[in-house]
Design a protein around this motif. Structure first.
Motif, PDB file in Angstrom:
ATOM      1  N   ASP A  80     -20.698  -8.703  -8.359  1.00  0.00           N
ATOM      2  CA  ASP A  80     -19.258  -8.887  -8.191  1.00  0.00           C
ATOM      3  C   ASP A  80     -18.619  -7.501  -8.095  1.00  0.00           C
ATOM      4  OD1 ASP A  80     -16.643  -9.590  -8.256  1.00  0.00           O
ATOM      5  OD2 ASP A  80     -16.669 -10.344 -10.331  1.00  0.00           O
ATOM      6  N   ILE A  81     -18.131  -7.201  -6.913  1.00  0.00           N
ATOM      7  CA  ILE A  81     -17.548  -5.873  -6.695  1.00  0.00           C
ATOM      8  C   ILE A  81     -16.069  -6.018  -6.353  1.00  0.00           C
ATOM      9  CG2 ILE A  81     -17.517  -3.888  -5.106  1.00  0.00           C
ATOM     10  CD1 ILE A  81     -20.546  -4.064  -4.999  1.00  0.00           C
ATOM     11  N   GLU A  82     -15.249  -5.282  -7.076  1.00  0.00           N
ATOM     12  CA  GLU A  82     -13.813  -5.262  -6.752  1.00  0.00           C
ATOM     13  C   GLU A  82     -13.597  -4.153  -5.731  1.00  0.00           C
ATOM     14  OE1 GLU A  82     -11.057  -5.312 -10.175  1.00  0.00           O
ATOM     15  OE2 GLU A  82     -10.052  -3.671  -9.114  1.00  0.00           O
ATOM     16  N   GLU A  83     -13.209  -4.556  -4.543  1.00  0.00           N
ATOM     17  CA  GLU A  83     -13.139  -3.601  -3.425  1.00  0.00           C
ATOM     18  C   GLU A  83     -12.067  -2.539  -3.649  1.00  0.00           C
ATOM     19  OE1 GLU A  83     -14.868  -3.699  -0.392  1.00  0.00           O
ATOM     20  OE2 GLU A  83     -16.063  -5.488  -0.891  1.00  0.00           O
ATOM     21  N   LEU A  84     -12.395  -1.343  -3.281  1.00  0.00           N
ATOM     22  CA  LEU A  84     -11.415  -0.249  -3.226  1.00  0.00           C
ATOM     23  C   LEU A  84     -11.276   0.140  -1.757  1.00  0.00           C
ATOM     24  CD1 LEU A  84     -12.773   1.954  -6.158  1.00  0.00           C
ATOM     25  CD2 LEU A  84     -10.659   0.608  -6.170  1.00  0.00           C
ATOM     26  N   PRO A  85     -10.174   0.788  -1.396  1.00  0.00           N
ATOM     27  CA  PRO A  85     -10.050   1.220  -0.003  1.00  0.00           C
ATOM     28  C   PRO A  85     -11.165   2.205   0.347  1.00  0.00           C
ATOM     29  CG  PRO A  85      -8.053   1.757  -1.269  1.00  0.00           C
ATOM     30  CD  PRO A  85      -9.027   1.148  -2.225  1.00  0.00           C
ATOM     31  N   ALA A  86     -11.729   2.051   1.532  1.00  0.00           N
ATOM     32  CA  ALA A  86     -12.836   2.921   1.931  1.00  0.00           C
ATOM     33  C   ALA A  86     -12.298   4.209   2.538  1.00  0.00           C
ATOM     34  CB  ALA A  86     -13.720   2.196   2.938  1.00  0.00           C
ATOM     35  N   VAL A  87     -12.922   5.306   2.158  1.00  0.00           N
ATOM     36  CA  VAL A  87     -12.560   6.622   2.679  1.00  0.00           C
ATOM     37  C   VAL A  87     -13.519   6.920   3.835  1.00  0.00           C
ATOM     38  CG1 VAL A  87     -12.330   9.063   2.101  1.00  0.00           C
ATOM     39  CG2 VAL A  87     -11.835   7.315   0.372  1.00  0.00           C
ATOM     40  N   VAL A  88     -13.010   6.947   5.033  1.00  0.00           N
ATOM     41  CA  VAL A  88     -13.899   7.035   6.194  1.00  0.00           C
ATOM     42  C   VAL A  88     -13.634   8.271   7.045  1.00  0.00           C
ATOM     43  CG1 VAL A  88     -14.696   5.841   8.274  1.00  0.00           C
ATOM     44  CG2 VAL A  88     -14.104   4.511   6.245  1.00  0.00           C
ATOM     45  N   ASP A  89     -12.365   8.629   7.184  1.00  0.00           N
ATOM     46  CA  ASP A  89     -12.002   9.752   8.040  1.00  0.00           C
ATOM     47  C   ASP A  89     -11.921  11.030   7.193  1.00  0.00           C
ATOM     48  OD1 ASP A  89     -10.409  11.759   9.244  1.00  0.00           O
ATOM     49  OD2 ASP A  89      -9.490  10.290  10.580  1.00  0.00           O
ATOM     50  N   PRO A  90     -12.786  12.018   7.474  1.00  0.00           N
ATOM     51  CA  PRO A  90     -12.828  13.194   6.585  1.00  0.00           C
ATOM     52  C   PRO A  90     -11.507  13.974   6.564  1.00  0.00           C
ATOM     53  CG  PRO A  90     -14.135  13.573   8.571  1.00  0.00           C
ATOM     54  CD  PRO A  90     -13.739  12.127   8.580  1.00  0.00           C
ATOM     55  N   GLU A  91     -10.802  13.999   7.677  1.00  0.00           N
ATOM     56  CA  GLU A  91      -9.563  14.774   7.672  1.00  0.00           C
ATOM     57  C   GLU A  91      -8.465  14.092   6.864  1.00  0.00           C
ATOM     58  OE1 GLU A  91      -9.115  17.560  11.339  1.00  0.00           O
ATOM     59  OE2 GLU A  91      -9.850  15.630  12.088  1.00  0.00           O
ATOM     60  N   GLU A 113     -25.557   7.913  17.803  1.00  0.00           N
ATOM     61  CA  GLU A 113     -24.357   8.101  17.002  1.00  0.00           C
ATOM     62  C   GLU A 113     -24.327   7.054  15.901  1.00  0.00           C
ATOM     63  OE1 GLU A 113     -19.686   9.092  17.642  1.00  0.00           O
ATOM     64  OE2 GLU A 113     -20.568   7.736  19.098  1.00  0.00           O
ATOM     65  N   VAL A 114     -24.173   7.518  14.672  1.00  0.00           N
ATOM     66  CA  VAL A 114     -23.946   6.587  13.568  1.00  0.00           C
ATOM     67  C   VAL A 114     -22.455   6.272  13.546  1.00  0.00           C
ATOM     68  CG1 VAL A 114     -23.916   6.316  11.059  1.00  0.00           C
ATOM     69  CG2 VAL A 114     -25.874   7.416  12.165  1.00  0.00           C
ATOM     70  N   VAL A 115     -22.139   4.991  13.557  1.00  0.00           N
ATOM     71  CA  VAL A 115     -20.732   4.597  13.577  1.00  0.00           C
ATOM     72  C   VAL A 115     -20.420   3.724  12.360  1.00  0.00           C
ATOM     73  CG1 VAL A 115     -18.970   3.314  14.868  1.00  0.00           C
ATOM     74  CG2 VAL A 115     -20.675   4.678  16.100  1.00  0.00           C
ATOM     75  N   TYR A 116     -19.327   4.078  11.682  1.00  0.00           N
ATOM     76  CA  TYR A 116     -18.778   3.233  10.613  1.00  0.00           C
ATOM     77  C   TYR A 116     -17.445   2.667  11.071  1.00  0.00           C
ATOM     78  CZ  TYR A 116     -22.085   5.069   7.143  1.00  0.00           C
ATOM     79  OH  TYR A 116     -23.216   5.379   6.431  1.00  0.00           O
ATOM     80  N   ASP A 117     -17.128   1.476  10.646  1.00  0.00           N
ATOM     81  CA  ASP A 117     -15.797   0.965  10.966  1.00  0.00           C
ATOM     82  C   ASP A 117     -14.809   1.407   9.880  1.00  0.00           C
ATOM     83  OD1 ASP A 117     -16.008  -0.754   8.794  1.00  0.00           O
ATOM     84  OD2 ASP A 117     -16.316  -2.549  10.012  1.00  0.00           O
ATOM     85  N   LEU A 155     -15.091  26.977   5.639  1.00  0.00           N
ATOM     86  CA  LEU A 155     -15.796  25.691   5.517  1.00  0.00           C
ATOM     87  C   LEU A 155     -15.211  24.858   4.384  1.00  0.00           C
ATOM     88  CD1 LEU A 155     -18.284  23.745   5.883  1.00  0.00           C
ATOM     89  CD2 LEU A 155     -19.493  25.239   4.285  1.00  0.00           C
ATOM     90  N   THR A 156     -15.014  23.594   4.686  1.00  0.00           N
ATOM     91  CA  THR A 156     -14.646  22.625   3.664  1.00  0.00           C
ATOM     92  C   THR A 156     -15.595  21.441   3.787  1.00  0.00           C
ATOM     93  OG1 THR A 156     -12.331  23.268   3.735  1.00  0.00           O
ATOM     94  CG2 THR A 156     -12.807  21.107   2.837  1.00  0.00           C
ATOM     95  N   GLU A 157     -16.064  20.957   2.660  1.00  0.00           N
ATOM     96  CA  GLU A 157     -16.925  19.775   2.683  1.00  0.00           C
ATOM     97  C   GLU A 157     -16.219  18.637   1.959  1.00  0.00           C
ATOM     98  OE1 GLU A 157     -20.958  20.636   1.507  1.00  0.00           O
ATOM     99  OE2 GLU A 157     -20.933  22.591   2.493  1.00  0.00           O
ATOM    100  N   VAL A 158     -16.308  17.468   2.543  1.00  0.00           N
ATOM    101  CA  VAL A 158     -15.495  16.340   2.094  1.00  0.00           C
ATOM    102  C   VAL A 158     -16.357  15.131   1.767  1.00  0.00           C
ATOM    103  CG1 VAL A 158     -13.470  14.958   2.691  1.00  0.00           C
ATOM    104  CG2 VAL A 158     -13.824  17.159   3.805  1.00  0.00           C
ATOM    105  N   PHE A 159     -16.042  14.488   0.641  1.00  0.00           N
ATOM    106  CA  PHE A 159     -16.707  13.222   0.314  1.00  0.00           C
ATOM    107  C   PHE A 159     -16.036  12.067   1.048  1.00  0.00           C
ATOM    108  CE2 PHE A 159     -17.718  15.364  -3.901  1.00  0.00           C
ATOM    109  CZ  PHE A 159     -19.080  15.431  -3.683  1.00  0.00           C
ATOM    110  N   THR A 160     -16.846  11.164   1.565  1.00  0.00           N
ATOM    111  CA  THR A 160     -16.344   9.920   2.152  1.00  0.00           C
ATOM    112  C   THR A 160     -17.253   8.779   1.690  1.00  0.00           C
ATOM    113  OG1 THR A 160     -17.741  10.211   4.093  1.00  0.00           O
ATOM    114  CG2 THR A 160     -15.474  11.040   4.259  1.00  0.00           C
ATOM    115  N   ASN A 161     -16.883   7.566   2.006  1.00  0.00           N
ATOM    116  CA  ASN A 161     -17.707   6.412   1.606  1.00  0.00           C
ATOM    117  C   ASN A 161     -18.750   6.102   2.675  1.00  0.00           C
ATOM    118  OD1 ASN A 161     -14.757   5.366   0.144  1.00  0.00           O
ATOM    119  ND2 ASN A 161     -16.625   5.611  -1.040  1.00  0.00           N
ATOM    120  N   LYS A 162     -19.607   7.063   2.870  1.00  0.00           N
ATOM    121  CA  LYS A 162     -20.699   6.901   3.835  1.00  0.00           C
ATOM    122  C   LYS A 162     -21.996   7.373   3.189  1.00  0.00           C
ATOM    123  CE  LYS A 162     -17.539   8.162   7.551  1.00  0.00           C
ATOM    124  NZ  LYS A 162     -17.185   9.289   8.428  1.00  0.00           N
ATOM    125  N   THR A 163     -23.084   7.065   3.841  1.00  0.00           N
ATOM    126  CA  THR A 163     -24.381   7.555   3.377  1.00  0.00           C
ATOM    127  C   THR A 163     -24.327   9.078   3.270  1.00  0.00           C
ATOM    128  OG1 THR A 163     -25.498   5.688   4.425  1.00  0.00           O
ATOM    129  CG2 THR A 163     -26.831   7.650   4.015  1.00  0.00           C
TER     130      THR A 163
END
Ligand code: FAD
Lengths: 283, 790
Positions: free
Chosen positions: B133-144, B697-701, B364-372
């Motif tokens: 049972d997972i309570e969804e949070l908004p997904a962070v997808v776009d690094p900028e 290309e790896v694509v996430y929605d 350089l900046t490195e950003v966390f997103t909800n991806k592998t």
């Protein structure tokens, strides 16, 4: 592949396959496995019994009988692609098979499996519509015949009962037909595939049949294009005009990662033109 | 057989010797992790998150636990009691990352529970029976957007999702204080005749080794020792990490990389599944196995690339580049893995390219997103740098109406300027960039191709030419540059029968070192190729090692092997000298004989001397019995191979489908041991580089769902996607190691990718196109030709 547990049974005859299909619970036919096994791997399909029809001689092979050509449902794409009979009598069918997937897929996948599975982007359905094939089907209640134009009903949905088996596809020999396809680079399924078949007498197009795949949930004819061709001379202007209205009025065009609906709409016209040019070149 | 009748052994180094690995690999006789069978083996399956981002509210394992054959089910919280957060190999602050998620999930495919069962099918059935049972949070997808904190925080404590907030480098940056002085940069841009400015992306890729990952862990309670077999590129690092995570001594761990079916960088990292298998084997006192399936590999094996850049280039009208500035933003996905944070720093390091650019700055900046999570992928940071630089140079050429080859030639670091210290701090060892450029232009028939292109254009066809030049950093590399140490280890033993068994800390997984290393040793000892065996991939056999990555095997592993060989050879000469009553310095090793210089017939066979060394009666004074020795070695610097790739492309005017019609590559990897293997490495690299440009290309929605989760939607290059490759090489040796070999494992991916995109942009230039981002999806190109944006 880690599917759910299933029973495996190999049928040695058509009747045994039908009998196994109706007597086992949640049974599915296994032909080349190239649509079914990917689904089982993802556990999107969880049959309890697989009835393997891969070794039934009655449903294999390509024959000409009484002026008609028949392809057994168990014939592989490779066998179709390389059939001398088809190359001579219905080259569009062999061409189409040669455009399917890659060599591994063509060596395993079968006509019957492709038709029964009815993937919205499968190639054969477009060609079967254009050559006006009919499918001979046998089930618990015996034989029946369904025309290609009645067979494909919706996405992955065809006129086939749970205990029925497609035995073969039959059609008239045809030269002036051609298939043109835009490949999806990963799977090699059709983003758009168009098959065109033309009948010309006295310098005028008497009939035309166009099968379209990849555009919507299932393969369809393009009656507006067909009408635009009939009674005209098979010339470039005719082709261009007819191709120019291909897909017009079609709704719910597929849109995915590989191609938007807008792009698909444009490609329907391009590949209709290419298919018609190919058919005319074979007149 | 008398000495005179002995066959003259063929020359080996530099020859096209067929890979001795291949017969077993292509006939199904190789042993991969999944081929291992141990009595009582249990099987793991992971329950993985379907959500990109969410809070784990509840995990119901009861149904799974009751299934017959299920031994154990553990959630992340339960596993965390015996297994701490995973270590990483970079110095940046990093959020805790548990092998199995404990409270939140952060990418699709993150493990949430593990099942142990009697067979693999049961394990998978039980994993499917676990309810999460997972309570969804908004997904962070776009690094900028993520950098502005939108739409959510991937990790608490990492403001605006910044994994690495800001690392400046290059001209005007004090490496000690990180203080930045912009005066030279501002001046260069203010005084430039031409400014090029472009945002470019280097998209996310899935490594897709032919063999997915796999692990077998076997803790033996009686011995208090664990053996772990894993499809890894670096068993010694695995051993070190497993020991640390289990809290046992390194002497209690044996790590084995059996046959490994490719890695491309994704098997450097030590993964949660490996730690989990080890911990569970210890908990149960039973061997356990986990084999990744392809669907898991797409979402749970690290991805590669995924970095975007705002590129600014300043130049004079004559094509001299006066400054280059890049603002780099790396989307590292949900967690830091072993080298995640370091890969983009390699992009920074290589931003001078092959050019004598006086002002180069990167931020350089490195950003966390909800991806592998990302990590090394063939080329690891360098293809990205090459792509940005080579695209910018091509844009400059187009802007100035110059031949792209001339712009490059104009700015090349000259042959006599080596060693050359770049603005980014790299010390290029050696190079002769013009020679390789000329060779590539000549092999391609560049002038002729330009005419063909213009002719095709006049006919209304869409044809383009693309050229790219690259320099690589290979042969990693002094210990200061790697957290593991930058050396390699080798051992050489002459068996009693004169056969040679050598060990290497390099851990080949497709590179063919069993062949190349045997060529070298056989030649060093003057024995037959078949008499030399190379052992690798087992920490119980290979005493120490680092592993195979960063195109280091030949340059570092090859050198140390020669050094170990030299020690043994010296000792063997002492035994031979005693037997022949000669001076050890007067001996020659050739054709399976050790003889006195000038009298080849007079010697002893190699086997006779070997046999004597083990029963040395009488023992020569000052010598110990036996013939075996080892060596460690680390280079003083990295090596910097380079090369030039040229492609020609035609785009279908109606569909946008791109097709390559020509690929020409000239690569310079320094000294070549086996040209056939080098060709193979370049060949595969070219294919992968072209794959990135054209079809991968790896694509996430927008919900963080992985759209390209199978080969039905993610393409990798097949034979019919590629034209014939015309390959050639120049040889510029490196002074960094005695053989002069630089490294070749990744090079193919560097030049090909920008060359392909350069060709596409060239083809589309009549439509006013100046840049197009990868991959070159037909629809994208079609839209550009329709006059719309991509
Ligand atoms: C990588 C890949 C690429 C592909 N590319 C293409 C492509 O480019 N174009 C294309 O058209 N297809 C493509 N396919 C699909 C391929 O053509 C399949 O082989 C075909 O769709 C199914 O045939 P099969 O014999 O493998 O059927 P199976 O997978 O064995 O069965 C499919 C379904 O049909 C049923 N079935 C099978 N035979 C019969 C029968 N005689 N009567 C009634 N029901 C039956 C089965 O029960 C099952 O439900 C691709 C497949 C793969 C894996």
């Amino acid at each position: 592949m880690i599917p759910t547990e299933f029973d495996y049974k190999r049928a040695t005859s058509l009747d045994e396959a039908i009998q196994l299909l109706s007597s086992s619970s949640e049974a599915k036919l296994l032909a080349g496995g190239h649509s079914l096994i990917p689904l089982m791997k993802l556990r999107l399909s969880e049959p309890e019994t697989l009835v393997d029809i891969g070794r039934i001689p009655d449903i294999k092979g390509i024959r000409e009988r009484e002026g008609k050509i028949g392809i057994g449902a168990g014939t592989t794409h490779h066998e179709v692609e390389t059939s001398d009979l088809l190359r001579e009598k219905a080259p569009v069918v062999a061409d189409c098979a040669g455009e399917i997937g890659d060599p591994q897929v063509r060596n395993r996948g079968t006509l019957g499996g492709s038709l029964a599975h009815a993937d919205p982007a499968a190639d054969y359905p477009a060609v079967m519509l254009a050559i006006d094939a009919e499918f001979h089907i046998k089930g618990g209640n015996g034989w029946r015949t369904v025309k290609a134009s009645d067979f494909f009903q919706d996405m992955f949905t065809v006129d086939l009962a749970d205990d029925e088996i497609i035995v073969n596809a039959m059609f008239d020999p045809i030269q002036s037909a051609s298939y043109a396809k835009l490949h999806q680079r990963a799977s090699h399924y059709a983003i758009i595939g168009v098959a065109a078949a033309l009948g010309v007498e006295n310098g005028l197009i008497q009939w035309a049949r166009l099968g379209l795949t990849g555009a919507i949930g299932y393969a369809v004819r393009m009656p507006n294009v067909e009408e635009a061709l009939i009674g005209k001379q098979p010339e470039q202007d005719t082709i261009d005009a007819a191709a120019g209205i291909a897909g017009d009025g079609l709704e719910d065009i597929n849109s995915d990662l590989h191609a938007s609906a807008e792009y698909r709409r444009a490609m329907i016209k391009v590949f209709t033109r290419r298919a018609l040019e190919g058919a005319v070149a074979r007149l | 057989m008398t000495a005179a009748e002995r066959p003259i052994l063929p020359k080996l180094v530099g020859e096209r010797i067929k890979r001795r690995e291949d017969p077993r690999l292509i006939t199904g006789h190789a042993t991969y992790v999944d081929d291992l069978k141990l009595p009582g083996l249990l099987h793991l399956a992971f329950k993985r998150s379907d959500s990109a981002h969410g809070v784990i509210k509840n995990i119901d394992t009861s149904a799974a636990e009751q299934m017959p054959g299920v031994e154990l089910v553990m959630t992340g919280k339960q596993l965390a009691e015996i297994l701490g957060p995973m270590p990483i190999g970079t110095p940046f602050p990093s959020p805790d990352h548990y092998a199995i998620a404990t409270d939140r999930v952060r990418y699709v495919g993150e493990p949430v529970a593990v099942v142990v069962a009697a067979d693999r099918y049961l394990a998978r059935d039980a994993a499917d029976a676990i309810e999460v049972d997972i309570e969804e949070l908004p997904a962070v997808v776009d690094p900028e957007k993520a950098m502005q904190g939108e739409p959510a925080a991937v990790h608490e404590g990492f403001e605006n999702n910044l994994a690495v907030p800001y690392v400046p480098g290059g001209t005007g940056v004090d490496p000690a204080t990180m203080e930045v002085d912009n005066s030279a940069l501002d001046k260069a841009f203010a005084e430039a005749d031409v400014n090029i400015s472009q945002r470019m992306t280097n998209q996310r890729l899935a490594p897709n080794a032919m063999e997915p990952r796999g692990v077998v862990a076997h803790w033996e309670p009686g011995k208090e020792q664990i053996t772990i077999w894993s499809g890894t590129q670096n068993p010694h690092i695995l051993k070190t990490m497993i020991a640390a995570q289990l809290g046992v001594g390194q002497h209690q761990v044996r790590a084995i990389a059996p046959e490994v079916g490719g890695g491309f960088g994704c098997k450097i990292n030590i993964y949660g599944e490996e730690y989990t298998a080890a911990a569970i084997s210890r908990k149960l006192g039973a061997p356990v196995k986990w084999i990744e399936d392809r669907s898991e590999a797409f979402m749970a094996t690290t991805h590669g690339r995924d970095i975007l850049a705002y590129v600014d280039l300043a130049a004079k009208r004559d094509g001299t580049v006066t400054a280059l500035k890049l603002r780099l933003i790396a989307d590292v996905g949900a967690y830091n893995m072993l080298l995640t944070a370091a890969v983009p720093t390699l992009t920074m390091l290589m931003l001078n390219g092959t050019y004598d650019i006086p002002v180069v700055r990167a931020e350089l900046t490195e950003v966390f997103t909800n991806k592998t999570p990302t990590d090394a992928y063939r080329g690891a940071g360098r293809p990205e740098a090459t792509y940005f630089v080579e695209r910018a140079f091509d844009m400059l050429a187009h802007e100035l109406g110059m031949d792209p080859a001339d712009v490059r030639r104009k700015n090349f670091i000259k042959k006599d300027a080596f060693p050359y210290t770049t603005q980014m701090g790299a010390i290029y060892d050696s190079g002769d960039y013009e020679t390789a450029l000329d060779r590539a232009l000549q092999n391609a028939g560049w002038e002729q191709l330009k005419q063909e292109r213009d002719q095709a254009r006049a006919e209304g066809r869409i044809v383009g030419l693309g050229l790219a030049y690259y320099v690589e950093v290979c042969g990693l590399g002094p210990s200061a540059s790697l957290p593991t140490g930058g050396w390699e280890h080798a051992g050489v033993t002459i068996e009693r029968d004169g056969r040679i068994t050598a060990t290497t800390g390099s851990s080949p997984h497709g590179q063919g070192n069993e062949t190349t290393f045997a060529q070298m040793l056989a030649e060093q000892f003057g024995v037959a190729f078949d008499d030399v065996t190379i052992l690798h991939g087992d920490t119980g056999v290979v005493k120490q090692g680092i592993g195979t990555f960063g195109s280091r095997s030949q340059a570092v592993g090859g050198t140390v092997l020669m050094n170990a060989g030299e020690k043994v050879k010296k000792k063997m000469a002492k035994f031979a000298a005693a037997m022949l009553d000669a001076n050890e310095d007067d001996l020659v090793f050739e054709n399976g004989m050790i003889s006195v210089k000038g009298s080849p017939g007079s010697g002893k066979t190699f086997a006779e001397v070997a046999s004597f060394a083990y029963v040395p009666v009488p023992l020569p004074p000052g010598v110990e019995p036996g013939l075996s020795d080892e060596a460690f070695w680390e280079p003083e610097n990295n090596t910097y191979p380079f090369g030039c790739h040229i492609v020609m492309m035609e785009i279908d005017r109606e569909t946008g489908e791109p097709r390559l019609t020509k690929v020409v590559a000239v690569d310079d990897a320094g000294t070549i041991i086996n040209p056939m293997i080098v060709d193979g490495q370049i060949h595969g690299g070219l294919a992968q580089g072209i794959g990135q440009a054209m079809i991968e290309e790896v694509v996430y929605d927008e919900d963080g769902q992985l759209v390209t989760g199978s080969f039905m939607d993610y393409a990798i290059p097949r034979a019919d996607d590629l034209p014939w490759f015309e390959m050639d090489n120049t040889v510029t040796t490196t002074p960094v190691n005695p053989m002069g070999a630089k490294g070749v494992g990744e090079a193919g991916t560097l030049g090909s990718t920008p060359a392909v995109v350069n060709a596409a942009v060239d083809a589309l230039s009549p439509f006013g196109v100046k840049h197009v981002d990868m991959m070159l999806r037909p629809e994208k190109l079609w839209r550009l030709m329709q006059g719309g944006g991509a």
